[in-house]
Design an enzyme around this catalytic site. Structure first.
Site, PDB file in Angstrom:
ATOM      1  N   ASP A  10      -8.004   8.645  -1.688  1.00 42.96           N
ATOM      2  CA  ASP A  10      -6.894   8.832  -0.758  1.00 42.96           C
ATOM      3  C   ASP A  10      -6.694  10.348  -0.617  1.00 42.96           C
ATOM      4  O   ASP A  10      -7.323  11.128  -1.331  1.00 42.96           O
ATOM      5  CB  ASP A  10      -5.618   8.174  -1.321  1.00 42.96           C
ATOM      6  CG  ASP A  10      -4.406   8.388  -0.422  1.00 42.96           C
ATOM      7  OD1 ASP A  10      -4.545   8.248   0.811  1.00 42.96           O
ATOM      8  OD2 ASP A  10      -3.318   8.721  -0.934  1.00 42.96           O
ATOM      9  N   SER A  11      -5.793  10.728   0.278  1.00 42.96           N
ATOM     10  CA  SER A  11      -5.507  12.152   0.418  1.00 42.96           C
ATOM     11  C   SER A  11      -4.677  12.683  -0.754  1.00 42.96           C
ATOM     12  O   SER A  11      -4.568  13.893  -0.917  1.00 42.96           O
ATOM     13  CB  SER A  11      -4.743  12.389   1.720  1.00 42.96           C
ATOM     14  OG  SER A  11      -3.572  11.606   1.721  1.00 42.96           O
ATOM     15  N   CYS A  73      -6.504   4.567   1.844  1.00 44.74           N
ATOM     16  CA  CYS A  73      -5.774   5.478   2.730  1.00 44.74           C
ATOM     17  C   CYS A  73      -5.712   4.810   4.103  1.00 44.74           C
ATOM     18  O   CYS A  73      -6.757   4.550   4.714  1.00 44.74           O
ATOM     19  CB  CYS A  73      -6.527   6.804   2.809  1.00 44.74           C
ATOM     20  SG  CYS A  73      -5.848   7.949   4.020  1.00 44.74           S
ATOM     21  N   GLU A 152       4.753  12.925  -2.381  1.00 45.28           N
ATOM     22  CA  GLU A 152       3.966  13.936  -3.104  1.00 45.28           C
ATOM     23  C   GLU A 152       4.875  14.877  -3.913  1.00 45.28           C
ATOM     24  O   GLU A 152       4.458  15.409  -4.933  1.00 45.28           O
ATOM     25  CB  GLU A 152       3.104  14.741  -2.123  1.00 45.28           C
ATOM     26  CG  GLU A 152       1.950  13.953  -1.532  1.00 45.28           C
ATOM     27  CD  GLU A 152       0.825  13.643  -2.539  1.00 45.28           C
ATOM     28  OE1 GLU A 152       0.511  14.487  -3.375  1.00 45.28           O
ATOM     29  OE2 GLU A 152       0.263  12.524  -2.468  1.00 45.28           O
ATOM     30  N   CYS A 186       0.723   2.860   5.099  1.00 42.84           N
ATOM     31  CA  CYS A 186       0.232   4.078   4.440  1.00 42.84           C
ATOM     32  C   CYS A 186       0.383   3.801   2.957  1.00 42.84           C
ATOM     33  O   CYS A 186       1.446   3.343   2.501  1.00 42.84           O
ATOM     34  CB  CYS A 186       1.090   5.266   4.860  1.00 42.84           C
ATOM     35  SG  CYS A 186       0.853   6.740   3.826  1.00 42.84           S
ATOM     36  N   HIS A 188       0.892   5.594   0.529  1.00 44.24           N
ATOM     37  CA  HIS A 188       1.948   6.325  -0.180  1.00 44.24           C
ATOM     38  C   HIS A 188       3.259   5.524  -0.206  1.00 44.24           C
ATOM     39  O   HIS A 188       4.070   5.697  -1.102  1.00 44.24           O
ATOM     40  CB  HIS A 188       2.238   7.664   0.509  1.00 44.24           C
ATOM     41  CG  HIS A 188       1.309   8.765   0.111  1.00 44.24           C
ATOM     42  ND1 HIS A 188       0.000   8.818   0.522  1.00 44.24           N
ATOM     43  CD2 HIS A 188       1.513   9.865  -0.677  1.00 44.24           C
ATOM     44  CE1 HIS A 188      -0.559   9.914   0.019  1.00 44.24           C
ATOM     45  NE2 HIS A 188       0.330  10.558  -0.710  1.00 44.24           N
TER      46      HIS A 188
END
Ligand code: DGL
Length: 271
Positions: A10-11, A73, A152, A186, A188
């Protein structure tokens, strides 16, 4: 049986939602995770850049001789089908189809919300897949660009005022539309699961794309005789492209276990 590891990327932290579910469903599997924390976010970038990054991420994971790659992702997943010539020479899956299938099964009235990054929502891929499975479904999409930096930054506690405010801002139109199911498109966003659930008064079925892709992986490995021969004790190693500290803190909070010994930094541009 195949004792090679599963590669997940993932990012940033988002793909840990898939890792957590994989460890629960397939505790014998070894997992190598790459989080591109030096280049996050992906969701605000062009398709060309996202595909270039994904290609490097996949090549990095392939240096571990992985048996399968999980594109954990939503942003990269939403580009794969619409990018001619994109090839991976091991089995791989994105999160869109598993999450869309789950939403179609779980939705009581066919009013399905989808939240994701700008790139994911702009691609329209979730809507296309959902309507392919359930043609009468009404799909309501909304891009939520602030949620990735909030995650994040580790602002994921259920009572965090910034997370609550941002979730309310993005979900208000979907709540208004009367959705019965919401795809967290997403990876996240499941880290904000409790905040999202509370805002929707616990009345909407939430689909966690990380958990759904993990379920898909279990089915795929089992049906292709690719499961690890051990049924517990799988290892996990994490690589990130920026400094490890911030990643470790939030990852440990989310995974509920200590991982600092297993996290290393890698120069992804050298791959
Ligand atoms: N976790 C990612 C996704 O599922 C990426 C977020 C981002 O880098 O913008 O879309």
């Amino acid at each position: 049986m195949d004792n090679r590891p599963i590669g997940v990327f993932d990012s940033g932290l988002g793909g840990l939602t898939a890792v957590k579910a994989l460890r629960r469903l397939l505790p014998g599997e070894d997992i190598v995770y790459f989080g591109d924390t030096g280049r996050i976010p992906y969701g605000t970038r062009s398709r060309e850049t996202i595909i270039k990054y994904a290609d490097q991420d996949i090549r990095f994971l392939q240096t571990f001789d992985v048996k399968m790659i999980v594109v954990a992702c939503g942003t990269v997943s939403s580009m794969l089908n619409v990018t001619p010539g994109f090839q991976v020479n091991v089995p791989y899956t994105g999160v869109l189809v598993p999450a869309a299938q789950a939403a179609c099964v779980l939705s009581s009235g066919g009013k399905i919300g989808v939240i994701g990054t700008q790139a994911t929502i702009r691609s329209g891929e979730f809507g296309r897949i959902i309507r392919g499975i359930r043609p009468e479904a009404q799909v309501f999409g909304n891009a939520c660009p602030l949620l990735v930096p909030i995650v994040e930054a580790g602002l994921v506690q259920p009572d965090n005022p910034i997370a609550r405010e941002a979730v309310a801002m993005y979900l208000a139109p979907l709540k208004e539309a009367g959705i019965d199911t919401l795809v967290l498109g997403c990876t996240h966003y499941p880290l904000l699961y409790d905040v999202i659930n509370a805002y929707l008064d616990y009345q909407v079925t939430l689909v966690d794309s990380g958990s759904e892709v993990a379920r898909y992986v279990r089915g795929y490995l089992a049906s292709h005789n690719l499961l690890n021969s051990q049924s517990s004790g799988g290892s996990f190693d994490f690589y990130v492209s920026d400094q490890v500290d911030g990643f470790i803190k939030t990852a440990e909070f989310f995974l509920g276990e200590a991982i600092s010994q297993q996290v290393s930094q890698v120069d992804i541009d050298r791959i």
